[in-house]
Design an enzyme around this catalytic site. Structure first.
Site, short mmCIF file in Angstrom:
data_model
loop_
_atom_site.label_atom_id
_atom_site.label_comp_id
_atom_site.label_asym_id
_atom_site.label_seq_id
_atom_site.Cartn_x
_atom_site.Cartn_y
_atom_site.Cartn_z
CG ASP A 396 -1.78 1.19 1.37
OD1 ASP A 396 -2.62 1.39 0.48
OD2 ASP A 396 -1.61 1.95 2.34
CD GLU A 449 -2.37 2.45 -3.47
OE1 GLU A 449 -3.33 3.19 -3.66
OE2 GLU A 449 -1.81 2.32 -2.35
#
Length: 720
Positions: A396, A449
């Site tokens: 993330d 990401e």
């Protein structure tokens, strides 16, 4: 040996850094001295394994001392009290350290790849006694105690010993076994006692409880065939269609074990190759969806035990479904019971707030340059691969890790040693975690990401890349969603929003994501972005997904979008499954299942996702700004052509130069009546002349997939 009153008082209070130097069995001259802490006792006796006894006398502050002339051996301590009761227990301070010099050396170097085996709480049997070895890294602490339900949360009887310059503290606690709850009580340099959950805990209380839980795994895996196959294949050259879900709201009320059967049945029927769970590491606030982690080594107890999660992943593997989990090494919450200011000072976080805090998120940032912190994170990635058999980690907020000025104004950040904005320590950490993960677990996928143009995210680390296997294509996502929300009447003026991604589609190994972030915070749902009446919205969704599945790159779709949930997603309730009772939404659901099956069956759609030589943009001889057409090829010469018409009217005769002459089979038509469309198409077949020219009928708001098989793969006719 005479012990000073100050020393005895500190040991009695559990505030000394080395209680084992006083308590336990010690050789003095020609005999052994045994000491134990038993406050409020009337009499205390050490009883050795050979049956000999050593009566003890009170010295000071609840510390008792006796003499033993025999050979040293295991012993228990019996204490009697004024009310006539007695209590016999093993003695924590008779045991040697449970962590070795090699472990301590590797921790200090930041190279302990199985850190979870050295730190934390581990049930063991030592010298015939079953108990738990507690170990924690707290280098700034003056003293550390273990508190828990086994000592009524009073840690004075379970003070830990310092293992020197390593900053590690250790204690073996006899009688403490699986299921016990505990925390570490830390004496800071300022003289305050603070209570912290174990950073290495492998289980935790169900929130809002915050204690760590002693756990052992008794699980026996049955996914050997899956793991063996995984090591022999590369995700880049395999189909990957990921179903992203938040376990708590997919179907509310299901735990890890309860979810196994319905999730396997659903994902299999829908044809997805993988599931991706929003973070399952322990987190205090459910509304963070797991993105503010307090227990990096503990699966959230909201849904069951760690072995329950192992069961779910094992069952998914046995059903042929891969498992990806979101992983959050970019920041952590400031909750007082967790990692923040762990031993009274900045430890896991960078001490400089210009590098150690995310003001937007109210969280801390890891100190990636510190050996032990980097090791904590690298080992955590390996832990999920080793102990839970996950097939991939989606990392993330990588962009927030890469740049020192991320979401900061001028003067709020400090340049690196070269004067640049790149976080060099974070870059080195990402390279290490990727290289180490791929080295130890071939066939897994590390997924970034990452929303910027940082070069080489998926380039190998030995070529100065970050070493990820895949990167989310956020540019494609933003552009294509901007395009698809437009009225079809005006889309012809914005064709570049849909086709610009072809320019850079092969610069990285991409995953195309329509993720949870696109259906929250007022963005609505995917179908809610579409223009037109309800029929047109559904047609737009089918066309968009067919374009997406045809586009180079692996695929990811967040739960609920596969059947056109109208409402924005909320973690507080289940998906609107009742919508499948509406025929039009059931047809969209069926379309996604068919599309996934067709995608998996045709290698041109996935075998060379990152190979620009396997892709050709089509359009000649009649370029139409509402039409996006392109060809995909596999390694055997088989070809799939994707033809997209994003206008509201059908094209009755589109002249298109196809890559090969001959028959092209219509393997998918998003406008088929069975999917809720208008039924416009080519009766299952398109013929291209010797020059490859074909005349197609393309449906409104529709996408066609046309397949041409290489002559080498066409079987010879049977001769009678």
């Amino acid at each position: 040996m005479t012990l000073s009153p100050d020393l005895l008082d500190a040991v009695a209070a559990g505030s000394h850094h080395d209680p084992h130097a006083v308590l336990g069995l010690h050789h003095e001259g020609d005999h052994w001295v045994v000491r134990a802490r038993r406050p409020l006792a009337r009499s205390v006796t050490a009883v050795f394994r050979d049956g000999s006894r050593a009566p003890m006398e009170h010295v000071r502050a609840g510390i008792w001392e006796g003499s033993h002339a025999g050979e040293p051996s295991a012993y228990t301590v019996t204490a009697t009290y004024d009310d006539g009761s007695s209590h016999t227990a093993d003695e924590a301070y008779r045991f040697a350290p449970t962590i070795g010099e090699l472990d301590l050396h590797l921790i200090g170097e930041g190279r302990h790849e199985e850190l979870w085996q050295a730190l934390g709480a581990h049930v063991r049997e030592l010298d015939g006694t079953r108990g738990t070895a507690f170990t924690v890294w707290a280098p700034h602490a003056r003293a550390v105690r273990v508190v828990g339900d086994f000592n009524s949360w009073d840690g004075q009887s379970h003070a830990m010993r310092s293992m020197g310059r390593s900053g590690v503290w250790e204690l073996f606690a006899p009688g403490v076994t699986e299921g016990s709850t505990y925390k570490f009580e830390i004496l800071t340099t300022s003289g305050a006692w603070i209570m912290k959950a174990d950073p290495m805990a492998r289980a935790a209380e169900v929130p809002p409880g915050t204690a760590s839980v002693v756990t052992e795994s008794a699980y026996r895996w049955s996914d050997d065939a899956w793991l063996t196959h995984r090591t022999k294949q590369t995700p880049l050259s395999a189909p990957m269609s990921i179903y992203e879900l938040h376990l708590g709201s997919w179907r509310a009320g299901l735990g890890y074990r309860d979810a196994a059967d319905p999730l396997i049945e659903y994902v299999t029927a829908q044809g997805f190759t993988h599931v991706e769970f929003l973070p399952l590491s322990e987190h205090p606030f459910g509304g963070s969806w797991g993105y503010q982690v307090s227990g990096y080594y503990a699966p959230t107890s909201r849904f069951g035990s760690p072995d329950d999660l192992r069961y779910l992943i094992d069952r998914l593997h046995q059903a042929g479904i891969g498992v990806v989990m979101d992983w959050v090494p970019g920041h952590f919450p400031k909750d007082s019971f967790a990692l923040g200011r762990f031993d009274g000072q900045a430890l896991y976080e960078h001490p400089d707030p210009r590098r150690g805090e995310h003001r937007d998120w109210g969280t801390y940032i890891f100190d990636y340059g510190r050996n032990e912190v980097r090791n904590f994170l690298v080992a955590n990635a390996l832990y999920w691969f080793d102990q839970f058999h996950v097939d991939g980690l989606r990392v993330d907020a990588v962009a927030s890790m890469l740049y020192l000025d991320y979401s900061r104004e001028a003067g709020e950040w400090e340049p690196n040693i070269h004067g640049g904005r790149e976080n060099l320590e974070a870059i080195q950490f990402l390279q290490e975690v990727n290289a180490t993960s791929y080295k130890r677990f071939p066939g897994i996928a590390m997924i970034a990401e990452e929303s910027t143009s940082f070069p080489g995210v998926t380039a190998p680390t030995d070529h100065a890349g970050l070493g990820f296997g895949f990167k989310w294509n956020m540019g494609w996502m933003n552009d294509s969603l901007e395009y698809i929300k437009r009225d079809p009447m005006y889309r012809s003026h914005h064709e570049g929003e849909l086709s610009f991604s072809f320019v850079y589609a092969f610069s990285e190994n991409y995953i195309l994501p329509i993720s949870h972030d696109e259906v929250v915070h007022g963005k609505g749902s995917l179908i809610g972005r579409m223009p037109g009446d309800h029929w047109q919205k559904l047609a737009n969704v089918r066309a968009y997904l067919a374009y997406m599945w045809g586009h180079p790159g692996k695929k990811l779709l967040f739960m609920g979008q596969e059947f056109g949930q109208m409402a924005e997603w909320s973690e507080q309730r289940s998906l609107d499954w009742w919508m499948l009772e509406q025929p039009a939404h059931a047809q969209l659901h069926a379309f996604v299942a068919t599309m996934n099956a067709t995608y998996r069956e045709h290698a041109p759609l996935w075998a060379r996702d990152s190979d620009g030589a396997a892709f050709t943009r089509l359009g000649a001889p009649e370029w139409n700004p509402n039409v996006i057409a392109f060809a995909r090829r596999d390694w055997h010469g088989n070809t799939v052509v994707v033809v997209c018409n994003f206008a509201g009217n059908p094209i009755n005769r589109l002249t298109l130069a196809l890559p090969e002459p001959g028959a092209w089979h219509e393997i998918l038509n998003s406008d088929a009546e069975s999917f809720g469309g208008s039924g416009v198409g080519n009766l299952g077949m398109v013929h291209a002349d010797a020059d490859g020219i074909a005349h197609l009928t393309v449906p409104p708001l529709g996408v066609l997939w046309l397949h041409h098989r290489s002559p080498a793969h066409i079987p010879s006719p049977t001769r009678g």
